[in-house]
Design an enzyme around this catalytic site. Sequence first.
Site: not given
Length: 298
Positions: A185, A172
Site C-alpha cells: 500500500y 495517503s
Amino acid sequence: MKYLLDIFLLPILLILFYLESFVKLFIPKRRKSVAGEIVLITGAGHGIGRLTAYEFAKLNSKLVLWDINKNGIEETAANCRKLGALAYPYVVDCSKREEIYSSAKKVKEEVGDVSILVNNAGVVYTADLVATQDPQIEKTFEVNILAHFWTTKTFLPVMMANNHGHIVTVASAAGHIAVPFLLTYCSSKFAAVGFHKGLTEELVALGKTGIKTSCLCPNFIKTGFIKNPSTNLISTLEPEYVVEKLMEGILTEQKMIFIPASLSPLLKLERILPERFLSIVKQKINVKFDAVIGYKVK
C-alpha cells in the site's frame, strides 16, 4: 557576473516569498464555483468517494460515479439526485485498463467532457511482504496508481484544449512515510504522490496553468478498510471531517492537502532528524492495526 547576481537575489526572493506566505495565512482563501462542472469520482460507491459525491452534488455539479460495486454506486447516485444533482452511475473495475477506456468513452458520449477528475478508488491489504499474495500486489498497483494514469490520460486532452480542469489524487500519509505491514500500500501511495507532483510540473511546463491539481494525504480514516487502526499521536479520522477538508482544498485549489494539517511539519522533520532518534519517535507513536504476518522465526 549574471550567475553571481542570481545567487545574490535568491535569498532575497526567499525572504519575500516567506513573508508573502505568512501574510496569506490571515487572508481567507477564495473558493471557486464548481456548479455545472462534470465531476467524475472513482470508488464512489462507499466511503470517501461517496461522501465527496454528496458534497459536489450540494454544489450543483453534474456527477459521474464509478465503482466496481453496482448496488453501492446506484445508492450513491440516488442520494445525489435527492440532493438535486444529475448523477450517472457506471460499474467500472479500475484495475482493468481497457474497462476504464471503454467506460470513459461512454461517459463522453452520454454525459459530456469531464472537467474535474477525482481519482479516489483504492485497495489495501494489511500483511507483511511474505504473507501478501502476488495477485494482491498486482491489484494494489493496478487500482492505486495505474488507474490514475489511464483515467487522467483519457480525460486530460479536453482539459488541456480548454486550459480548464482539476485533477485530484487521493493518496495517503502513507505516501510520504513507510508503515510496517503496509509495504504494498505504501509503495503504491508513494507512487500516487509522485504522480501528482510529476503531473503538476508537467502541466506548468506545458503552460496549462488553468488545470489545477490537488493531492489528499490523510492519516488513518474510519472507513473499515484497515481494521482497528490506532496511534499514540494522531487520532483516527472521521470520514466526514476528511471530506470537509478535501472539498476545502479542492475549492481553494490547494496542491497538497494533509489531514490533519500537523502531518506536514512532522513529515518535514523526518528528513532532517537522525535515524536513531526517528526510530525512538516511531516506537512512541506506536502505529497499530490488524495484519497478517506470514514470516515466522524458526
